[in-house]
Design a protein around this motif. Structure first.
Motif, short mmCIF file in Angstrom:
data_model
loop_
_atom_site.label_atom_id
_atom_site.label_comp_id
_atom_site.label_asym_id
_atom_site.label_seq_id
_atom_site.Cartn_x
_atom_site.Cartn_y
_atom_site.Cartn_z
N GLU A 15 -9.96 -8.05 -5.32
CA GLU A 15 -9.05 -9.00 -5.89
C GLU A 15 -9.63 -9.79 -6.89
O GLU A 15 -8.84 -10.30 -8.05
N ALA A 16 -10.82 -10.19 -6.95
CA ALA A 16 -11.37 -10.94 -8.01
C ALA A 16 -11.57 -10.15 -9.23
O ALA A 16 -11.73 -10.73 -10.24
N LEU A 17 -11.54 -8.84 -8.99
CA LEU A 17 -11.49 -7.91 -10.32
C LEU A 17 -9.99 -7.66 -10.81
O LEU A 17 -10.01 -6.94 -11.91
N GLY A 18 -9.36 -8.25 -10.05
CA GLY A 18 -7.75 -8.03 -10.61
C GLY A 18 -6.77 -7.10 -9.86
O GLY A 18 -5.83 -6.84 -10.44
N ALA A 19 -7.15 -6.84 -8.67
CA ALA A 19 -6.63 -5.76 -7.95
C ALA A 19 -5.40 -6.62 -7.33
O ALA A 19 -5.52 -7.72 -6.77
N ARG A 20 -4.30 -5.74 -6.94
CA ARG A 20 -2.99 -6.12 -6.10
C ARG A 20 -3.17 -5.89 -5.02
O ARG A 20 -3.50 -4.98 -4.64
N ILE A 21 -2.97 -6.62 -3.85
CA ILE A 21 -3.23 -6.53 -2.50
C ILE A 21 -1.49 -6.69 -1.88
O ILE A 21 -0.92 -7.61 -1.98
N ALA A 22 -1.10 -5.60 -0.88
CA ALA A 22 0.17 -5.51 -0.14
C ALA A 22 -0.61 -5.57 1.25
O ALA A 22 -1.27 -4.96 1.55
N ASN A 23 0.27 -6.06 2.06
CA ASN A 23 -0.07 -6.02 3.58
C ASN A 23 -1.47 -6.57 4.04
O ASN A 23 -2.23 -5.95 4.37
N ASP A 24 -1.88 -7.80 3.28
CA ASP A 24 -3.13 -8.47 3.21
C ASP A 24 -3.50 -8.73 4.80
O ASP A 24 -2.77 -9.55 5.33
N PRO A 25 -4.39 -8.12 5.29
CA PRO A 25 -4.96 -8.44 6.65
C PRO A 25 -5.73 -9.72 6.94
O PRO A 25 -6.10 -10.02 7.78
N ARG A 26 -6.06 -10.49 5.66
CA ARG A 26 -6.99 -11.46 5.69
C ARG A 26 -5.89 -12.73 6.50
O ARG A 26 -4.90 -12.62 5.96
N PRO A 27 -6.68 -13.71 7.26
CA PRO A 27 -5.86 -14.67 7.65
C PRO A 27 -5.28 -15.72 6.51
O PRO A 27 -6.15 -15.85 5.61
N ARG A 28 -4.27 -16.06 6.81
CA ARG A 28 -3.60 -17.05 5.78
C ARG A 28 -4.33 -18.41 5.76
O ARG A 28 -4.65 -18.86 6.94
N GLN A 29 -4.57 -19.07 4.54
CA GLN A 29 -5.18 -20.10 4.72
C GLN A 29 -4.44 -21.43 3.96
O GLN A 29 -3.52 -21.05 3.07
#
Length: 161
Positions: A145-159
Motif C-alpha cells: 500500500e505504501a508503494l501505491g497498491a489498492r486494497i480490497a477486502n482489507d483484513p487489517r483491523p480498522r483503526q
C-alpha cells in the motif's frame, strides 16, 4: 460472508467457465459429451476447492498486476496472464471476501520486487531479512500500500482516530 455456503450463482459461473474452455467445446463439437461433462465437473470441483481454501486459509490473497492475476493459497498458486476482470475464479474469490491487492498502479517495480513474501502457513518469520524472508499478510499489505497498491477486502483491523 464466510459462513455462506456456495450459492447457485457461484456454481453457475464456474460451470459456464468450465464449459467455455476450448478443449471442452471441442469435445462437445465432436460428440464426446460424456468426457466433456466429466472434465467440466472435475474443473468445477477443483475451483470450488480453491474458493474454499481462499476463504479459510489465514494468508490467502489475490494479486493483480500487469503480468496477470494470482490467487495465493499457501503452498498453491492459481494464476493466469489475464487481469482479474477476465478471471472468473479470482473475481468470485474477491466477491466472497478474499483480500485483493491490485498492484497495477505501482510504479516502483524494483521496490515491489524486493518485498518479502507472504508467509505461506500464517506464521511470521522472526528475521524478515535475507533470502526466503516472509511476513504476515497484513504486514505485506502495509508494504504494498505504501508503494501505491489498492486494497480490497482489507483484513487489517480498522483503526479509529
Amino acid at each position: 460472508m464466510k459462513d455462506i455456503p456456495m450459492q447457485t450463482g457461484v456454481l453457475r459461473v464456474l460451470r459456464a467457465t468450465a464449459a467455455s474452455w476450448w478443449r471442452n467445446k471441442e469435445l462437445r463439437r465432436t460428440g464426446q459429451l460424456k468426457l466433456a461433462r466429466q472434465l467440466e465437473r472435475e474443473t468445477v470441483l477443483r475451483d470450488l476447492g480453491y474458493l474454499r481454501q481462499a476463504e479459510t486459509l489465514p494468508n490467502a490473497h489475490l494479486i493483480c498486476g500487469d503480468g496477470g492475476t494470482f490467487i495465493h493459497l499457501g503452498w498453491t498458486t492459481v494464476s493466469t496472464f489475464a487481469p482479474i476482470e477476465r478471471f472468473p475464479l479470482a473475481a468470485l474469490a474477491v466477491a466472497r471476501g478474499t483480500p485483493f491487492i491490485d498492484i497495477r498502479s505501482v510504479t516502483d517495480v524494483t521496490a515491489f520486487a524486493n518485498l518479502p513474501c507472504v508467509a505461506r502457513d500464517g506464521s511470521v518469520d522472526p528475521d524478515p531479512s535475507g533470502p526466503g524472508r516472509s511476513v504476515s499478510l497484513t504486514t505485506y499489505i502495509d508494504m504494498v500500500e505504501a508503494l501505491g497498491a489498492r486494497i480490497a477486502n482489507d483484513p487489517r483491523p480498522r483503526q479509529s482516530t
